[in-house]
Design a protein around this motif. Sequence first.
Motif, PDB file in Angstrom:
ATOM      1  N   ARG A  22       4.043 106.141  26.549  1.00 46.68           N
ATOM      2  CA  ARG A  22       3.707 105.561  27.841  1.00 46.68           C
ATOM      3  C   ARG A  22       4.635 104.405  28.215  1.00 46.68           C
ATOM      4  O   ARG A  22       4.613 103.928  29.342  1.00 46.68           O
ATOM      5  N   GLU A  23       5.482 103.995  27.249  1.00 44.66           N
ATOM      6  CA  GLU A  23       6.407 102.892  27.529  1.00 44.66           C
ATOM      7  C   GLU A  23       7.529 102.886  26.504  1.00 44.66           C
ATOM      8  O   GLU A  23       7.308 103.156  25.333  1.00 44.66           O
ATOM      9  N   VAL A  24       8.752 102.575  26.976  1.00 48.56           N
ATOM     10  CA  VAL A  24       9.903 102.399  26.098  1.00 48.56           C
ATOM     11  C   VAL A  24      10.603 101.117  26.531  1.00 48.56           C
ATOM     12  O   VAL A  24      10.958 100.961  27.695  1.00 48.56           O
ATOM     13  N   ARG A  25      10.781 100.193  25.588  1.00 45.93           N
ATOM     14  CA  ARG A  25      11.537  98.962  25.851  1.00 45.93           C
ATOM     15  C   ARG A  25      12.856  99.062  25.104  1.00 45.93           C
ATOM     16  O   ARG A  25      12.878  99.399  23.923  1.00 45.93           O
ATOM     17  N   MET A  26      13.956  98.790  25.822  1.00 43.39           N
ATOM     18  CA  MET A  26      15.275  98.964  25.214  1.00 43.39           C
ATOM     19  C   MET A  26      16.238  97.854  25.620  1.00 43.39           C
ATOM     20  O   MET A  26      16.093  97.254  26.682  1.00 43.39           O
ATOM     21  N   PRO A  27      17.241  97.598  24.744  1.00 45.87           N
ATOM     22  CA  PRO A  27      18.239  96.566  25.005  1.00 45.87           C
ATOM     23  C   PRO A  27      19.431  97.111  25.794  1.00 45.87           C
ATOM     24  O   PRO A  27      20.376  97.633  25.224  1.00 45.87           O
ATOM     25  N   PRO A  48      23.429  96.538  20.787  1.00 41.69           N
ATOM     26  CA  PRO A  48      22.639  96.478  19.561  1.00 41.69           C
ATOM     27  C   PRO A  48      21.326  95.725  19.800  1.00 41.69           C
ATOM     28  O   PRO A  48      21.296  94.697  20.468  1.00 41.69           O
ATOM     29  N   GLY A  49      20.256  96.275  19.248  1.00 43.56           N
ATOM     30  CA  GLY A  49      18.954  95.638  19.390  1.00 43.56           C
ATOM     31  C   GLY A  49      17.828  96.566  18.998  1.00 43.56           C
ATOM     32  O   GLY A  49      18.047  97.623  18.404  1.00 43.56           O
ATOM     33  N   MET A  50      16.622  96.166  19.356  1.00 46.86           N
ATOM     34  CA  MET A  50      15.426  96.917  19.000  1.00 46.86           C
ATOM     35  C   MET A  50      14.929  97.731  20.191  1.00 46.86           C
ATOM     36  O   MET A  50      14.847  97.216  21.306  1.00 46.86           O
ATOM     37  N   VAL A  51      14.592  98.979  19.928  1.00 46.76           N
ATOM     38  CA  VAL A  51      13.940  99.850  20.906  1.00 46.76           C
ATOM     39  C   VAL A  51      12.479  99.932  20.471  1.00 46.76           C
ATOM     40  O   VAL A  51      12.191 100.258  19.314  1.00 46.76           O
ATOM     41  N   THR A  52      11.584  99.597  21.384  1.00 48.22           N
ATOM     42  CA  THR A  52      10.157  99.650  21.090  1.00 48.22           C
ATOM     43  C   THR A  52       9.533 100.774  21.890  1.00 48.22           C
ATOM     44  O   THR A  52       9.722 100.858  23.103  1.00 48.22           O
ATOM     45  N   VAL A  53       8.791 101.641  21.191  1.00 49.83           N
ATOM     46  CA  VAL A  53       8.149 102.792  21.800  1.00 49.83           C
ATOM     47  C   VAL A  53       6.637 102.585  21.700  1.00 49.83           C
ATOM     48  O   VAL A  53       6.126 102.293  20.620  1.00 49.83           O
ATOM     49  N   VAL A  54       5.935 102.731  22.828  1.00 53.64           N
ATOM     50  CA  VAL A  54       4.480 102.603  22.846  1.00 53.64           C
ATOM     51  C   VAL A  54       3.893 103.979  23.134  1.00 53.64           C
ATOM     52  O   VAL A  54       4.173 104.560  24.195  1.00 53.64           O
ATOM     53  N   ASP A  55       3.095 104.485  22.194  1.00 55.96           N
ATOM     54  CA  ASP A  55       2.535 105.829  22.364  1.00 55.96           C
ATOM     55  C   ASP A  55       1.307 105.813  23.278  1.00 55.96           C
ATOM     56  O   ASP A  55       0.886 104.750  23.758  1.00 55.96           O
ATOM     57  N   ALA A  56       0.730 106.968  23.506  1.00 56.28           N
ATOM     58  CA  ALA A  56      -0.399 107.116  24.429  1.00 56.28           C
ATOM     59  C   ALA A  56      -1.615 106.301  24.002  1.00 56.28           C
ATOM     60  O   ALA A  56      -2.427 105.900  24.842  1.00 56.28           O
ATOM     61  N   GLN A  57      -1.753 106.024  22.709  1.00 54.81           N
ATOM     62  CA  GLN A  57      -2.884 105.243  22.212  1.00 54.81           C
ATOM     63  C   GLN A  57      -2.608 103.741  22.204  1.00 54.81           C
ATOM     64  O   GLN A  57      -3.459 102.951  21.818  1.00 54.81           O
ATOM     65  N   GLY A  58      -1.409 103.332  22.587  1.00 51.36           N
ATOM     66  CA  GLY A  58      -1.053 101.916  22.623  1.00 51.36           C
ATOM     67  C   GLY A  58      -0.410 101.399  21.355  1.00 51.36           C
ATOM     68  O   GLY A  58      -0.128 100.209  21.237  1.00 51.36           O
ATOM     69  N   ASN A  59      -0.159 102.275  20.376  1.00 48.15           N
ATOM     70  CA  ASN A  59       0.522 101.876  19.140  1.00 48.15           C
ATOM     71  C   ASN A  59       2.013 101.777  19.398  1.00 48.15           C
ATOM     72  O   ASN A  59       2.571 102.620  20.094  1.00 48.15           O
ATOM     73  N   SER A  60       2.651 100.769  18.821  1.00 52.82           N
ATOM     74  CA  SER A  60       4.091 100.627  19.031  1.00 52.82           C
ATOM     75  C   SER A  60       4.859 100.823  17.723  1.00 52.82           C
ATOM     76  O   SER A  60       4.367 100.503  16.653  1.00 52.82           O
TER      77      SER A  60
END
Length: 149
Positions: A22-27, A48-60
Amino acid sequence: MADTMQFDLVSPERSLVSVPVREVRMPGTEGDLTIMPGHAACMVSLRPGMVTVVDAQGNSVEFAVTGGFAEVNNESVSLLAERGHARTDLTQDIYNEMLRDAHRKHRAAEQKAGSAGEEFVTAAAKMLADMQALGTHVGLDPNQANFPE
Protein backbone atom coordinates in the motif's frame (compact mmCIF):
# COMPACT_ATOMS: atom_id res chain seq x y z
CA MET A 1 -8.88 3.31 -6.30
CA ALA A 2 -7.29 0.02 -5.21
CA ASP A 3 -5.91 -0.34 -1.70
CA THR A 4 -2.70 -1.97 -2.91
CA MET A 5 -0.38 -2.06 -5.90
CA GLN A 6 2.19 -4.59 -7.05
CA PHE A 7 5.79 -3.96 -5.94
CA ASP A 8 8.81 -5.72 -7.43
CA LEU A 9 12.39 -5.14 -6.31
CA VAL A 10 15.06 -6.71 -8.51
CA SER A 11 18.84 -6.54 -8.36
CA PRO A 12 21.27 -8.07 -10.88
CA GLU A 13 21.80 -11.02 -8.53
CA ARG A 14 18.15 -11.88 -7.82
CA SER A 15 14.57 -10.83 -7.28
CA LEU A 16 14.37 -9.54 -3.71
CA VAL A 17 10.62 -9.17 -3.32
CA SER A 18 7.39 -9.28 -5.30
CA VAL A 19 4.34 -8.42 -3.17
CA PRO A 20 1.20 -6.29 -3.09
CA VAL A 21 1.83 -3.12 -1.05
CA ARG A 22 0.00 0.00 0.00
CA GLU A 23 3.06 2.26 0.18
CA VAL A 24 6.67 2.41 -1.02
CA ARG A 25 9.15 5.01 0.29
CA MET A 26 12.32 5.42 -1.74
CA PRO A 27 15.44 7.61 -1.94
CA GLY A 28 15.18 9.51 -5.23
CA THR A 29 18.13 11.48 -6.58
CA GLU A 30 15.93 14.58 -6.51
CA GLY A 31 14.64 13.81 -2.99
CA ASP A 32 12.83 11.11 -1.05
CA LEU A 33 9.35 10.18 -2.19
CA THR A 34 6.40 8.00 -1.24
CA ILE A 35 4.44 6.07 -3.84
CA MET A 36 0.88 4.91 -3.13
CA PRO A 37 -1.79 3.28 -5.33
CA GLY A 38 -3.01 5.67 -8.03
CA HIS A 39 0.29 7.59 -8.21
CA ALA A 40 0.98 9.26 -11.53
CA ALA A 41 3.23 7.30 -13.87
CA CYS A 42 6.88 8.32 -13.66
CA MET A 43 10.48 7.14 -13.76
CA VAL A 44 12.62 7.81 -10.70
CA SER A 45 16.42 7.67 -10.46
CA LEU A 46 17.56 6.36 -7.09
CA ARG A 47 20.47 7.24 -4.86
CA PRO A 48 21.91 4.96 -2.16
CA GLY A 49 19.51 4.59 0.74
CA MET A 50 16.68 2.64 2.28
CA VAL A 51 13.52 1.56 0.45
CA THR A 52 10.63 0.97 2.84
CA VAL A 53 7.71 -1.19 1.75
CA VAL A 54 4.41 -1.17 3.67
CA ASP A 55 2.19 -4.19 3.02
CA ALA A 56 -1.62 -4.34 3.08
CA GLN A 57 -1.61 -5.11 6.82
CA GLY A 58 0.60 -2.10 7.64
CA ASN A 59 3.81 -4.09 8.26
CA SER A 60 6.95 -2.49 6.90
CA VAL A 61 10.11 -4.07 5.50
CA GLU A 62 13.31 -2.19 4.59
CA PHE A 63 15.77 -2.81 1.77
CA ALA A 64 19.15 -1.13 1.28
CA VAL A 65 19.89 -0.11 -2.32
CA THR A 66 23.00 1.44 -3.83
CA GLY A 67 21.09 3.22 -6.60
CA GLY A 68 19.10 2.29 -9.67
CA PHE A 69 15.73 3.42 -10.92
CA ALA A 70 12.02 2.78 -10.42
CA GLU A 71 9.19 2.69 -12.92
CA VAL A 72 5.89 3.77 -11.38
CA ASN A 73 2.37 3.52 -12.74
CA ASN A 74 -0.97 3.61 -10.96
CA GLU A 75 -1.00 -0.18 -10.43
CA SER A 76 2.64 -1.10 -9.80
CA VAL A 77 6.17 -0.08 -8.88
CA SER A 78 9.13 -1.89 -10.44
CA LEU A 79 12.42 -1.01 -8.79
CA LEU A 80 15.65 -2.08 -10.50
CA ALA A 81 18.48 -1.68 -8.00
CA GLU A 82 22.17 -1.57 -8.88
CA ARG A 83 22.60 -3.63 -5.73
CA GLY A 84 20.04 -4.43 -3.06
CA HIS A 85 19.76 -6.30 0.22
CA ALA A 86 17.01 -6.82 2.74
CA ARG A 87 17.84 -4.79 5.84
CA THR A 88 17.88 -7.99 7.88
CA ASP A 89 20.58 -9.43 5.55
CA LEU A 90 22.83 -6.35 5.53
CA THR A 91 25.96 -7.19 7.51
CA GLN A 92 29.03 -5.07 8.17
CA ASP A 93 30.98 -7.17 5.62
CA ILE A 94 28.36 -6.64 2.87
CA TYR A 95 28.19 -2.93 3.70
CA ASN A 96 32.00 -2.64 3.62
CA GLU A 97 31.99 -4.14 0.11
CA MET A 98 29.29 -1.70 -1.02
CA LEU A 99 31.26 1.20 0.46
CA ARG A 100 34.50 0.05 -1.20
CA ASP A 101 32.69 0.13 -4.55
CA ALA A 102 31.51 3.68 -3.83
CA HIS A 103 35.08 4.73 -2.95
CA ARG A 104 36.39 3.19 -6.20
CA LYS A 105 33.79 5.07 -8.24
CA HIS A 106 34.66 8.32 -6.46
CA ARG A 107 38.41 7.86 -7.08
CA ALA A 108 37.76 7.04 -10.75
CA ALA A 109 35.67 10.22 -11.08
CA GLU A 110 38.43 12.31 -9.51
CA GLN A 111 41.00 10.83 -11.90
CA LYS A 112 38.80 11.69 -14.89
CA ALA A 113 37.83 15.10 -13.54
CA GLY A 114 39.43 17.03 -16.37
CA SER A 115 37.73 15.14 -19.18
CA ALA A 116 34.45 14.28 -17.45
CA GLY A 117 33.71 17.62 -15.86
CA GLU A 118 33.36 18.76 -12.29
CA GLU A 119 29.68 17.72 -12.05
CA PHE A 120 30.76 14.08 -12.51
CA VAL A 121 33.08 14.34 -9.49
CA THR A 122 30.37 16.10 -7.47
CA ALA A 123 27.85 13.34 -8.27
CA ALA A 124 30.36 10.65 -7.23
CA ALA A 125 31.09 12.49 -3.96
CA LYS A 126 27.35 12.74 -3.26
CA MET A 127 26.91 9.03 -3.95
CA LEU A 128 29.76 8.22 -1.54
CA ALA A 129 28.24 10.46 1.15
CA ASP A 130 24.85 8.77 0.65
CA MET A 131 26.48 5.34 1.09
CA GLN A 132 28.14 6.48 4.31
CA ALA A 133 24.81 7.85 5.58
CA LEU A 134 23.09 4.57 4.69
CA GLY A 135 25.49 2.65 6.93
CA THR A 136 25.10 5.09 9.79
CA HIS A 137 21.30 4.96 9.45
CA VAL A 138 21.22 1.17 9.89
CA GLY A 139 23.84 1.06 12.65
CA LEU A 140 26.86 -0.01 10.61
CA ASP A 141 30.25 1.68 10.80
CA PRO A 142 31.29 3.54 7.61
CA ASN A 143 34.82 3.90 9.04
CA GLN A 144 35.46 0.19 9.54
CA ALA A 145 36.19 -0.77 5.93
CA ASN A 146 39.77 -0.79 4.72
CA PHE A 147 40.05 1.24 1.51
CA PRO A 148 43.13 0.79 -0.67
CA GLU A 149 44.56 3.98 -2.10
